[in-house]
Design an enzyme around this catalytic site. Sequence first.
Site, PDB file in Angstrom:
ATOM      1  N   ASP A  64      -6.654 -34.287  26.965  1.00  0.00           N
ATOM      2  CA  ASP A  64      -6.391 -35.669  27.376  1.00  0.00           C
ATOM      3  C   ASP A  64      -5.169 -35.661  28.286  1.00  0.00           C
ATOM      4  O   ASP A  64      -4.042 -35.481  27.822  1.00  0.00           O
ATOM      5  CB  ASP A  64      -6.123 -36.557  26.155  1.00  0.00           C
ATOM      6  CG  ASP A  64      -7.371 -36.816  25.337  1.00  0.00           C
ATOM      7  OD1 ASP A  64      -8.371 -37.273  25.917  1.00  0.00           O
ATOM      8  OD2 ASP A  64      -7.358 -36.552  24.119  1.00  0.00           O
ATOM      9  N   ARG A  72      -0.852 -34.495  27.720  1.00  0.00           N
ATOM     10  CA  ARG A  72      -0.556 -33.389  26.807  1.00  0.00           C
ATOM     11  C   ARG A  72       0.299 -32.305  27.437  1.00  0.00           C
ATOM     12  O   ARG A  72       1.124 -31.697  26.774  1.00  0.00           O
ATOM     13  CB  ARG A  72      -1.859 -32.771  26.284  1.00  0.00           C
ATOM     14  CG  ARG A  72      -2.841 -33.744  25.678  1.00  0.00           C
ATOM     15  CD  ARG A  72      -2.247 -34.587  24.565  1.00  0.00           C
ATOM     16  NE  ARG A  72      -3.293 -35.362  23.899  1.00  0.00           N
ATOM     17  CZ  ARG A  72      -3.071 -36.431  23.175  1.00  0.00           C
ATOM     18  NH1 ARG A  72      -1.837 -36.879  23.014  1.00  0.00           N
ATOM     19  NH2 ARG A  72      -4.072 -37.086  22.596  1.00  0.00           N
ATOM     20  N   HIS A 181      -7.701 -44.687  15.124  1.00  0.00           N
ATOM     21  CA  HIS A 181      -7.101 -43.523  14.483  1.00  0.00           C
ATOM     22  C   HIS A 181      -6.695 -43.847  13.046  1.00  0.00           C
ATOM     23  O   HIS A 181      -6.673 -42.960  12.179  1.00  0.00           O
ATOM     24  CB  HIS A 181      -5.853 -43.063  15.246  1.00  0.00           C
ATOM     25  CG  HIS A 181      -6.135 -42.559  16.624  1.00  0.00           C
ATOM     26  ND1 HIS A 181      -6.270 -43.404  17.704  1.00  0.00           N
ATOM     27  CD2 HIS A 181      -6.306 -41.301  17.099  1.00  0.00           C
ATOM     28  CE1 HIS A 181      -6.506 -42.684  18.792  1.00  0.00           C
ATOM     29  NE2 HIS A 181      -6.539 -41.408  18.446  1.00  0.00           N
ATOM     30  N   ASP A 252     -15.922 -39.561  19.733  1.00  0.00           N
ATOM     31  CA  ASP A 252     -14.472 -39.457  19.596  1.00  0.00           C
ATOM     32  C   ASP A 252     -14.222 -38.563  18.381  1.00  0.00           C
ATOM     33  O   ASP A 252     -15.157 -38.136  17.691  1.00  0.00           O
ATOM     34  CB  ASP A 252     -13.846 -40.844  19.425  1.00  0.00           C
ATOM     35  CG  ASP A 252     -12.418 -40.919  19.945  1.00  0.00           C
ATOM     36  OD1 ASP A 252     -11.771 -39.856  20.049  1.00  0.00           O
ATOM     37  OD2 ASP A 252     -11.939 -42.029  20.236  1.00  0.00           O
TER      38      ASP A 252
END
Length: 349
Positions: A64, A72, A181, A252
């Site tokens: 990502d 990242r 998340h 995901d």
Amino acid sequence: MSLGPVMLDIEGLRPTAAERELLCRPEVGGVILFSRNYTSPDQLQELIDELHGLRDPRLLIAVDQEGGRVQRFRDGFTRLPPVAELGRVYDEDRARALALAETTGWLMASELRAMGVDLSFAPVLDIDRRRSSVIGDRAFHRRPEAVAELAHAYQKGMQSAGMAAVGKHYPGHGGVEADSHLDLPVDERELADLELEDLLPFERLIHQGLAGIMVAHVLYPRIDADLAGFSAFWLQDYLRRQLRFQGVIFSDDLGMAAAERAGDMVARARSALNAGCDMILVCNRPREARAVVEALEGYENPASQARLIRLHGRRALTPEELRRERRWREAVAAVQGYDSEPLLDMDLE
């Protein structure tokens, strides 16, 4: 050996012996890298060379690298502003914003391709509806048409650098407050409302050659009883048949809290694949990742394998060659020019 349907992560700067063994399993097809896997360009190059050397065809390497708070790899890479900065420019000068979006997509992708990374999960096609903190400035704009235009330009830049674009988070994460998340996001809108807003950028980019889509862990109860990533309606009836999407469908991360609704990790993996995902992500759960891979022994989907193999990045310049390119230097300067918080001491050499 073909590319399998599972994308895994690794814990450190190099894969352990156990991780290497798992990555060589035919059920595995890719690796996603995180900040913990990165210290420098040289270390990253060694890691990617090792991962590529494990098997043939080589594993897909993904990250990502959107910019802003989701980047990242930082030291040794150009700092990328959040794409909402492009939306700000769009409101002032549409033509300039579209040119900058293409330049930014090219810069992001060319720096990753120079290291051997195949994919950045980008662009974000969510709409900034001022509700979702996990999306926020990761979205280009609050208007669907602006998101579609900016994302298309960004996609063109990525493609010119040899990288396929993967739009996310289908069918739209911007209309919910909860972070998938940590919790289960529920969007109470009807399909007609989504088609006028959140789905528009996905539909436009599909017609403009979008190669991959990542699905949101969001529930749309007025449309279907299953989370989008585990829904045959969303993945097969609507995405494949209605929108005629022919690219790769990624889940995901199945380890996210919202996915718990679909059962344990093996159940989640089977449900996502049965619903229509081509590749599932299992991150930060090494024991459960192994269980998923072992449970999928013998799994085959020739259509998915054909789609996945097309996502390997095209030939790229080396990092040294790239930094000698005038286009790279001009792109870095252009990106710094619209960043509202630039690093003034960046060394372009």
